[in-house]
Write a protein that holds these residues in place. Structure first.
Motif, PDB file in Angstrom:
ATOM      1  N   HIS A   2       0.859  -1.181   0.000  1.00  0.00           N
ATOM      2  CA  HIS A   2       0.000   0.000   0.000  1.00  0.00           C
ATOM      3  C   HIS A   2       0.897   1.234   0.000  1.00  0.00           C
ATOM      4  O   HIS A   2       1.963   1.238   0.623  1.00  0.00           O
ATOM      5  CB  HIS A   2      -0.903  -0.008   1.245  1.00  0.00           C
ATOM      6  CG  HIS A   2      -1.874   1.115   1.272  1.00  0.00           C
ATOM      7  ND1 HIS A   2      -1.602   2.303   1.904  1.00  0.00           N
ATOM      8  CD2 HIS A   2      -3.104   1.242   0.722  1.00  0.00           C
ATOM      9  CE1 HIS A   2      -2.635   3.108   1.749  1.00  0.00           C
ATOM     10  NE2 HIS A   2      -3.555   2.496   1.036  1.00  0.00           N
TER      11      HIS A   2
ATOM     12  N   PHE B  41      -8.149  -2.322   6.185  1.00  0.00           N
ATOM     13  CA  PHE B  41      -7.555  -3.099   5.101  1.00  0.00           C
ATOM     14  C   PHE B  41      -7.905  -4.580   5.046  1.00  0.00           C
ATOM     15  O   PHE B  41      -7.758  -5.198   3.997  1.00  0.00           O
ATOM     16  CB  PHE B  41      -6.026  -2.969   5.134  1.00  0.00           C
ATOM     17  CG  PHE B  41      -5.558  -1.610   4.752  1.00  0.00           C
ATOM     18  CD1 PHE B  41      -5.514  -1.226   3.425  1.00  0.00           C
ATOM     19  CD2 PHE B  41      -5.183  -0.693   5.719  1.00  0.00           C
ATOM     20  CE1 PHE B  41      -5.099   0.037   3.059  1.00  0.00           C
ATOM     21  CE2 PHE B  41      -4.764   0.573   5.365  1.00  0.00           C
ATOM     22  CZ  PHE B  41      -4.723   0.941   4.038  1.00  0.00           C
TER      23      PHE B  41
ATOM     24  N   ALA C 213      -0.243  -1.994   4.440  1.00  0.00           N
ATOM     25  CA  ALA C 213      -0.582  -3.385   4.171  1.00  0.00           C
ATOM     26  C   ALA C 213       0.238  -3.848   2.969  1.00  0.00           C
ATOM     27  O   ALA C 213       0.752  -3.022   2.209  1.00  0.00           O
ATOM     28  CB  ALA C 213      -2.078  -3.521   3.883  1.00  0.00           C
TER      29      ALA C 213
ATOM     30  N   GLN D  67      -4.661  -1.369  11.740  1.00  0.00           N
ATOM     31  CA  GLN D  67      -5.173  -0.979  10.422  1.00  0.00           C
ATOM     32  C   GLN D  67      -6.172  -2.000   9.864  1.00  0.00           C
ATOM     33  O   GLN D  67      -6.710  -1.816   8.776  1.00  0.00           O
ATOM     34  CB  GLN D  67      -4.013  -0.844   9.421  1.00  0.00           C
ATOM     35  CG  GLN D  67      -3.019   0.229   9.759  1.00  0.00           C
ATOM     36  CD  GLN D  67      -3.570   1.622   9.493  1.00  0.00           C
ATOM     37  OE1 GLN D  67      -4.484   1.796   8.693  1.00  0.00           O
ATOM     38  NE2 GLN D  67      -3.032   2.602  10.177  1.00  0.00           N
TER      39      GLN D  67
ATOM     40  N   THR E  34      -1.378  -6.819   7.366  1.00  0.00           N
ATOM     41  CA  THR E  34      -1.671  -5.451   7.768  1.00  0.00           C
ATOM     42  C   THR E  34      -1.533  -5.364   9.287  1.00  0.00           C
ATOM     43  O   THR E  34      -1.878  -6.323   9.990  1.00  0.00           O
ATOM     44  CB  THR E  34      -3.079  -5.003   7.310  1.00  0.00           C
ATOM     45  OG1 THR E  34      -3.226  -3.599   7.569  1.00  0.00           O
ATOM     46  CG2 THR E  34      -4.189  -5.757   7.993  1.00  0.00           C
TER      47      THR E  34
END
Length: 178
Positions: free
Chosen positions: A70, A162, A75, A158, A154
Motif C-alpha cells: 500500500h 484493510f 498493508a 489498520q 496489515t
C-alpha cells in the motif's frame, strides 16, 4: 419517533462521506503476477515493491516472489510460487501443518474454492519483530502441481481499514491458463 431535519441531514451527510471513502478504497485493477501465472483484482493503492535479492532463496522458488505494498505501507501482498510439490488433495494436510506451526496464534483455517481452484485460507494475528501485532491471511493453492502462497499482511490497528480489502483481493485470484 420524531427525527429533526437537522439530524436527518447530518445522517445523510455521514452516509455520503462513508460511501465515498469506501468507493476510494474500492478502486481496483487486475494485476498479473509471477510471470502472468496468476492474476488478482488488487486495489489501485497497492504498488509493486522490490524484494531484496538477499531475501530470495532461489532454490525455494519456481519463480521469484513478488510484493505489492500500500502506498502508505499500511498493508502488503506477497506472492510465492514455490518448488514444493502439492496437489489439490494435499492442501488439507498442508493447512493442518500450518495450523500446528501457528497454534499459539490460534489460526482460523478455511477450505475454499476460488475460480474453480481448491484453496486453503489461513487467518491469524501474531506479533512482528518490532512487537506490532500483524493480521495475516495466507492463501495456499496448487498451481501446476506446485504450491502457490499469497500472503496479505496489515498491522492489527489498520485491520478495520484493510482486512476486508485484502480478503476480497485474495478471493479474486485467478490462475491463468497457458
Amino acid at each position: 419517533m420524531k427525527i429533526s431535519i437537522k439530524n436527518f441531514m447530518a445522517g445523510v451527510l455521514i452516509l455520503m462521506l462513508s460511501a465515498s471513502a469506501m468507493a476510494g478504497q474500492g478502486k481496483t485493477q487486475r494485476v498479473e503476477v509471477l510471470d502472468k501465472l496468476v492474476s488478482i483484482e488488487m486495489p489501485e493503492s497497492f504498488k509493486a515493491t522490490k524484494i531484496p535479492e538477499s531475501d530470495i532463496k532461489s532454490s525455494t522458488y519456481k519463480l521469484p516472489p513478488e510484493a505489492y505494498t500500500h502506498v502508505k505501507n499500511a498493508a502488503n501482498f506477497v506472492f510465492n510460487y514455490t518448488t514444493r510439490k502439492v496437489a489439490d488433495n494435499q492442501l488439507d494436510a498442508f493447512a493442518e501443518k500450518m495450523n500446528q506451526m501457528l497454534a499459539k496464534h490460534s489460526p482460523k483455517v478455511s477450505k475454499l474454492e476460488i475460480n474453480g481452484q481448491q484453496a486453503q485460507l489461513i487467518d491469524y494475528v501474531a506479533p512482528a519483530a518490532d512487537g506490532v501485532n500483524v493480521h495475516t491471511l495466507i492463501l495456499a493453492m496448487s498451481v501446476n502441481g506446485n504450491l502457490l502462497m499469497v500472503t496479505f499482511n496489515t498491522p492489527e490497528v489498520q485491520a478495520s481499514t484493510f482486512l476486508a480489502v485484502g480478503r476480497e483481493a485474495l478471493l479474486s485470484i485467478k490462475v491463468n491458463k497457458k
